[in-house]
Scaffold this motif. Structure first.
Motif, PDB file in Angstrom:
ATOM      1  N   ASP A 116       0.860  -1.205   0.000  1.00 40.11           N
ATOM      2  CA  ASP A 116      -0.080  -0.040   0.003  1.00 40.11           C
ATOM      3  C   ASP A 116       1.105   1.108  -0.046  1.00 40.11           C
ATOM      4  O   ASP A 116       1.774   1.459   0.810  1.00 40.11           O
ATOM      5  CB  ASP A 116      -0.870  -0.162   1.335  1.00 40.11           C
ATOM      6  CG  ASP A 116      -1.982   1.221   1.093  1.00 40.11           C
ATOM      7  OD1 ASP A 116      -1.457   2.389   1.236  1.00 40.11           O
ATOM      8  OD2 ASP A 116      -3.321   0.570   0.891  1.00 40.11           O
ATOM      9  N   VAL A 140       0.992  -2.828   5.101  1.00 44.04           N
ATOM     10  CA  VAL A 140       0.010  -3.249   4.702  1.00 44.04           C
ATOM     11  C   VAL A 140       0.061  -3.492   3.263  1.00 44.04           C
ATOM     12  O   VAL A 140       0.739  -2.603   2.546  1.00 44.04           O
ATOM     13  CB  VAL A 140      -1.198  -2.276   4.911  1.00 44.04           C
ATOM     14  CG1 VAL A 140      -2.400  -2.657   4.039  1.00 44.04           C
ATOM     15  CG2 VAL A 140      -1.553  -1.980   6.380  1.00 44.04           C
ATOM     16  N   ARG A 195      -2.036  -4.474  -0.517  1.00 44.40           N
ATOM     17  CA  ARG A 195      -3.215  -4.526  -1.237  1.00 44.40           C
ATOM     18  C   ARG A 195      -3.358  -5.126  -2.623  1.00 44.40           C
ATOM     19  O   ARG A 195      -2.304  -5.320  -3.140  1.00 44.40           O
ATOM     20  CB  ARG A 195      -3.860  -3.068  -1.326  1.00 44.40           C
ATOM     21  CG  ARG A 195      -2.858  -2.369  -2.228  1.00 44.40           C
ATOM     22  CD  ARG A 195      -3.232  -0.786  -2.138  1.00 44.40           C
ATOM     23  NE  ARG A 195      -4.581  -0.519  -2.542  1.00 44.40           N
ATOM     24  CZ  ARG A 195      -5.755   0.068  -1.779  1.00 44.40           C
ATOM     25  NH1 ARG A 195      -5.476   0.400  -0.690  1.00 44.40           N
ATOM     26  NH2 ARG A 195      -6.838   0.202  -2.293  1.00 44.40           N
ATOM     27  N   ILE A 208      -7.105   2.830   5.411  1.00 41.66           N
ATOM     28  CA  ILE A 208      -6.521   2.414   4.130  1.00 41.66           C
ATOM     29  C   ILE A 208      -7.752   2.994   3.230  1.00 41.66           C
ATOM     30  O   ILE A 208      -8.696   2.824   3.293  1.00 41.66           O
ATOM     31  CB  ILE A 208      -6.474   0.813   4.262  1.00 41.66           C
ATOM     32  CG1 ILE A 208      -5.539   0.388   5.287  1.00 41.66           C
ATOM     33  CG2 ILE A 208      -6.310   0.414   2.702  1.00 41.66           C
ATOM     34  CD1 ILE A 208      -5.625  -1.051   5.563  1.00 41.66           C
ATOM     35  N   ALA A 215     -10.138   2.820   0.169  1.00 41.35           N
ATOM     36  CA  ALA A 215     -11.000   1.437  -0.057  1.00 41.35           C
ATOM     37  C   ALA A 215     -11.915   1.742  -1.105  1.00 41.35           C
ATOM     38  O   ALA A 215     -12.156   2.771  -1.653  1.00 41.35           O
ATOM     39  CB  ALA A 215     -11.811   1.286   1.560  1.00 41.35           C
ATOM     40  N   TYR A 242     -11.330   2.310   4.958  1.00 32.87           N
ATOM     41  CA  TYR A 242     -11.354   1.044   5.725  1.00 32.87           C
ATOM     42  C   TYR A 242     -10.293   1.031   6.708  1.00 32.87           C
ATOM     43  O   TYR A 242      -9.105   1.556   6.693  1.00 32.87           O
ATOM     44  CB  TYR A 242     -10.798  -0.125   4.747  1.00 32.87           C
ATOM     45  CG  TYR A 242     -10.846  -1.412   5.381  1.00 32.87           C
ATOM     46  CD1 TYR A 242     -12.008  -2.116   5.517  1.00 32.87           C
ATOM     47  CD2 TYR A 242      -9.686  -1.973   6.043  1.00 32.87           C
ATOM     48  CE1 TYR A 242     -12.011  -3.413   6.286  1.00 32.87           C
ATOM     49  CE2 TYR A 242      -9.718  -3.117   6.547  1.00 32.87           C
ATOM     50  CZ  TYR A 242     -10.902  -3.866   6.730  1.00 32.87           C
ATOM     51  OH  TYR A 242     -10.893  -5.207   7.277  1.00 32.87           O
ATOM     52  N   TRP A 285      -8.163  -0.786  10.082  1.00 34.48           N
ATOM     53  CA  TRP A 285      -7.933  -2.129  10.495  1.00 34.48           C
ATOM     54  C   TRP A 285      -7.353  -1.716  11.967  1.00 34.48           C
ATOM     55  O   TRP A 285      -6.143  -1.289  12.255  1.00 34.48           O
ATOM     56  CB  TRP A 285      -6.894  -2.820   9.577  1.00 34.48           C
ATOM     57  CG  TRP A 285      -6.504  -4.169  10.061  1.00 34.48           C
ATOM     58  CD1 TRP A 285      -7.285  -4.984  10.630  1.00 34.48           C
ATOM     59  CD2 TRP A 285      -4.747  -4.347  10.066  1.00 34.48           C
ATOM     60  NE1 TRP A 285      -6.450  -6.241  10.995  1.00 34.48           N
ATOM     61  CE2 TRP A 285      -5.070  -6.131  10.773  1.00 34.48           C
ATOM     62  CE3 TRP A 285      -3.707  -4.264   9.864  1.00 34.48           C
ATOM     63  CZ2 TRP A 285      -4.031  -6.848  10.998  1.00 34.48           C
ATOM     64  CZ3 TRP A 285      -2.719  -5.079  10.040  1.00 34.48           C
ATOM     65  CH2 TRP A 285      -2.721  -6.192  10.618  1.00 34.48           C
ATOM     66  N   THR A 306      -3.755  -7.736   4.273  1.00 32.28           N
ATOM     67  CA  THR A 306      -3.655  -7.368   2.829  1.00 32.28           C
ATOM     68  C   THR A 306      -5.101  -6.819   2.665  1.00 32.28           C
ATOM     69  O   THR A 306      -6.460  -7.254   3.019  1.00 32.28           O
ATOM     70  CB  THR A 306      -3.678  -8.697   1.858  1.00 32.28           C
ATOM     71  OG1 THR A 306      -2.281  -8.938   1.709  1.00 32.28           O
ATOM     72  CG2 THR A 306      -4.191  -8.214   0.425  1.00 32.28           C
ATOM     73  N   TYR A 307      -5.218  -5.401   1.810  1.00 34.15           N
ATOM     74  CA  TYR A 307      -6.438  -4.798   1.754  1.00 34.15           C
ATOM     75  C   TYR A 307      -7.000  -5.612   0.165  1.00 34.15           C
ATOM     76  O   TYR A 307      -6.534  -5.502  -0.840  1.00 34.15           O
ATOM     77  CB  TYR A 307      -6.579  -3.297   1.610  1.00 34.15           C
ATOM     78  CG  TYR A 307      -7.760  -2.905   1.279  1.00 34.15           C
ATOM     79  CD1 TYR A 307      -9.008  -2.664   2.176  1.00 34.15           C
ATOM     80  CD2 TYR A 307      -8.172  -2.567  -0.023  1.00 34.15           C
ATOM     81  CE1 TYR A 307     -10.357  -2.524   1.688  1.00 34.15           C
ATOM     82  CE2 TYR A 307      -9.479  -2.146  -0.478  1.00 34.15           C
ATOM     83  CZ  TYR A 307     -10.475  -2.002   0.386  1.00 34.15           C
ATOM     84  OH  TYR A 307     -11.543  -1.476  -0.298  1.00 34.15           O
ATOM     85  N   TYR A 308      -8.321  -6.267   0.683  1.00 30.72           N
ATOM     86  CA  TYR A 308      -9.066  -6.708  -0.662  1.00 30.72           C
ATOM     87  C   TYR A 308     -10.001  -5.990  -1.036  1.00 30.72           C
ATOM     88  O   TYR A 308     -10.720  -5.143  -0.147  1.00 30.72           O
ATOM     89  CB  TYR A 308      -9.227  -8.056  -0.351  1.00 30.72           C
ATOM     90  CG  TYR A 308      -8.413  -9.213  -0.097  1.00 30.72           C
ATOM     91  CD1 TYR A 308      -7.994  -9.738  -1.225  1.00 30.72           C
ATOM     92  CD2 TYR A 308      -7.955  -9.173   1.344  1.00 30.72           C
ATOM     93  CE1 TYR A 308      -7.003 -10.752  -0.946  1.00 30.72           C
ATOM     94  CE2 TYR A 308      -6.936 -10.111   1.554  1.00 30.72           C
ATOM     95  CZ  TYR A 308      -6.387 -10.959   0.469  1.00 30.72           C
ATOM     96  OH  TYR A 308      -5.189 -12.017   0.646  1.00 30.72           O
ATOM     97  N   ASN A 354     -13.379  -5.934   0.892  1.00 31.15           N
ATOM     98  CA  ASN A 354     -13.255  -5.280   2.276  1.00 31.15           C
ATOM     99  C   ASN A 354     -13.436  -6.465   3.399  1.00 31.15           C
ATOM    100  O   ASN A 354     -14.229  -6.130   4.426  1.00 31.15           O
ATOM    101  CB  ASN A 354     -14.612  -4.431   2.492  1.00 31.15           C
ATOM    102  CG  ASN A 354     -13.957  -3.110   1.772  1.00 31.15           C
ATOM    103  OD1 ASN A 354     -13.657  -1.992   2.426  1.00 31.15           O
ATOM    104  ND2 ASN A 354     -13.993  -3.144   0.448  1.00 31.15           N
ATOM    105  N   ILE A 396     -11.319  -9.520   5.919  1.00 33.98           N
ATOM    106  CA  ILE A 396      -9.675  -9.838   6.212  1.00 33.98           C
ATOM    107  C   ILE A 396      -9.613 -11.518   5.613  1.00 33.98           C
ATOM    108  O   ILE A 396     -10.715 -12.135   6.464  1.00 33.98           O
ATOM    109  CB  ILE A 396      -9.557  -9.623   7.607  1.00 33.98           C
ATOM    110  CG1 ILE A 396      -9.707  -8.047   7.857  1.00 33.98           C
ATOM    111  CG2 ILE A 396      -8.027  -9.966   8.060  1.00 33.98           C
ATOM    112  CD1 ILE A 396      -9.549  -7.724   9.384  1.00 33.98           C
TER     113      ILE A 396
END
Length: 554
Positions: free
Chosen positions: A88, A94, A96, A313, A315, A527, A529, A539-541, A544, A546
């Motif tokens: 990121d 982090v 992504r 993050i 999002a 977002y 965390w 990992t940011y998906y 949204n 985890i």
């Protein structure tokens, strides 16, 4: 996704921020309950404890897209591919998904193999083939084959639930279009060219079942294992269900024989804690490792708490207000534009979101391919709003209703500020509160003149993202927006293999949508965390959620 299992808004779709109503689990009762679960497993087992608004309601992805269930899918099921992970750029530590466009790669995506070790796609987007990894074993001891993939997609045809959205998106009209070419090769050949054939395989709802187990437990009476899959899993993923107590907790256990290697955390305890204040309390007290779905002020307060970290993050989430295009006066484009010019967007980002988000200035997530903000024309301008109302024949204003979710404090705060702004241009806005458990029913009925909605399109493709909300035939088009040119362009975007043409058409759709303003554009919420210091590996998906197999503890 709400308190009830099926909200078709997400059809793969997306993920809204749900806050379940109910009695808060607070204080010592919450702490002792979570601690008791932990001690039952002993201290030698690496255990991750998560406080979330809702436990899984069902584990069958064909029929359930509620909040806790979506989180469960990410650990209990596995896809053919996933997007490559990149750091990121704003949040150290982090990762992504890489959602960019890569014309030189199959399907135009930067992907890595999961259950598939390789894949190819016809340059004309008429077919895609996936070569499966050999020797991958399910949680029931059965080897992965192409027949599992075929069965998983045919189940979508037969059951007619969430899967219908994906079949339509890919242009798959009959089961024969998905074939097992041999034991480890499966192909998809839609009726028309489709540029999303590879990209959509990373979507959370494109996972693969262990068909051998499903056939065994379902038999002739339940050939698609609906009853079994409500409470159990048959898959090739890193975790299995050890315990599911709806309304209380779910416990997931790591597989020793997972092909990707056993996850760091042997168990994940997913605890239902309905109120965000209670979740914050548990995290502050050290009783949980992660607290999900917190309010902006809570996030800010946690940033100064010892032994707690909060990562904010960028999002895919988008928050807007539906303007019902078949209900007067919102059947008038000029009125819809005036509603946007009256909206105090900048003030709301600062005061409600505490700058933990950004203005929503487009028709899809800003980091998706083909996004443009060049057609954004709004921002609060009360004089312009008055002029538009006068031109539309509403110089003296009018009265209307804005409905909001009582379970989401952000909605009410925004509604009050908006009510005050509209009063200055002669619009009387009545606020209508819906309980959290029934709010999304009100959304899907499409009868309210104005109603909040938050969602996130899970597949980073302009055709996918905008078809969800602006195609007149889409179930998620809750504003009843209907534009013939938009429909035609979205149809072509989903069937063109020419990326430059797709970009042009996508930008034209955005131009029309921003001009016609079917929404009041509110915000891109971040977002958050929130976790104990030492828990790492997020990992940011785009979905949204985890994936707990990514995490470890230092």
């Amino acid at each position: 996704m709400d308190n009830n299992p099926v909200d078709q808004s997400a059809f793969g779709l997306s993920r809204r921020s749900l806050m379940k109503g109910g009695i808060a689990l607070t204080g010592l009762s919450a702490l002792s309950s979570v601690a008791g679960v932990t001690s039952a497993f002993g201290q030698s087992v690496p255990t991750l404890i998560v406080a979330s608004p809702q436990t899984p309601q069902s584990l069958d992805s064909e029929f359930d897209i509620s909040l806790g269930t979506v989180d469960a899918y990410g650990v209990l099921y596995e896809n053919l591919i996933e997007f490559a992970k990149i750091p990121d750029p704003k949040v150290p530590g982090v990762m992504r998904e890489d959602t960019g466009s890569y014309p030189d790669k199959p399907g135009g995506v930067n992907a890595v193999g999961k259950l598939a070790e390789s894949w190819e796609m016809d340059p004309g987007a008429r077919w895609a083939k996936f070569k499966l990894r050999e020797g991958v074993i399910s949680n029931w001891g059965n080897e992965l084959t192409a027949e599992d993939v075929v069965w998983s997609w045919r189940r979508k045809f037969e059951l007619g639930g969430v899967g219908l959205f994906y079949l339509a998106t890919l242009g798959l009209t009959k089961p024969e279009q998905i074939k097992a070419e041999d034991k480890y090769i499966v192909s998809f050949s839609p009726e028309n060219p489709n540029p999303m054939l590879v990209r959509i395989m990373a979507n959370l709802f494109a996972h693969v079942f262990d068909s051998t187990k499903c056939k065994e437990v379902g038999g002739e009476e339940d050939p698609w294992a609906k009853e079994f899959l409500r409470n159990e899993t048959a898959s090739f993923a890193p975790y299995v269900v050890e315990r599911l107590e709806r309304g209380q907790q779910a416990v997931f256990k790591a597989r020793e024989d997972y092909y990707g290697g056993k996850p760091f955390f042997d168990r994940v305890i997913y605890r239902e804690v309905p109120t965000s204040a209670a979740r914050v309390s548990l995290l502050r007290g050290g009783a949980v490792d992660i607290a999900q779905f917190l309010q902006p002020l809570e996030v800010i307060q946690l940033k100064n708490v010892p032994n707690v970290e909060v990562n904010t993050i960028d999002a895919t989430s988008m928050l807007w207000i539906e303007l019902n295009a078949v209900v007067a006066p919102f059947d008038n484009k000029l009125v819809r534009q005036a509603m946007n010019f009256a909206f105090p967007q900048e003030e709301i980002i600062k005061t409600v979101f505490q700058d933990l988000g950004a203005p929503l200035i487009g028709a899809m997530p800003w980091f998706y391919p083909s996004f443009t903000d060049q057609y954004w024309q709004y921002g609060q301008n009360l004089e312009k709003a008055r002029e538009l109302l006068k031109e539309a024949g509403f110089e003296s204003g009018f009265s209307t209703t804005l409905s909001y979710n009582a379970g989401d404090p952000v909605h009410e705060q925004i509604a009050i500020l908006y009510q005050s702004a509209l009063r200055q241009i002669g619009i009387n806005l009545e606020l209508k509160k819906y309980p959290a458990g029934t709010f999304y029913n009100a959304v899907s009925e499409r009868k309210e003149p104005m109603i909040f909605y938050q969602d996130n399109p899970w597949t980073p493709d302009p055709g996918y993202a905008m078809s969800l909300y602006f195609d007149s035939k889409s179930f998620v088009n809750y504003s009843n927006y209907n534009n013939k040119e938009v429909d035609e362009l979205l149809y072509k975007i989903a069937r063109s293999a020419d990326e430059s043409e797709r970009v042009k058409m996508s930008q034209r759709v955005q131009e029309i949508v921003m001009e016609e303003a079917p929404w009041v554009f509110v915000a891109y919420p971040n977002y958050h965390w929130a976790h104990k210091t030492g828990v790492k590996g997020l990992t940011y998906y785009t979905s949204n959620n985890i994936r707990y197999q990514d995490l470890s503890r230092s």
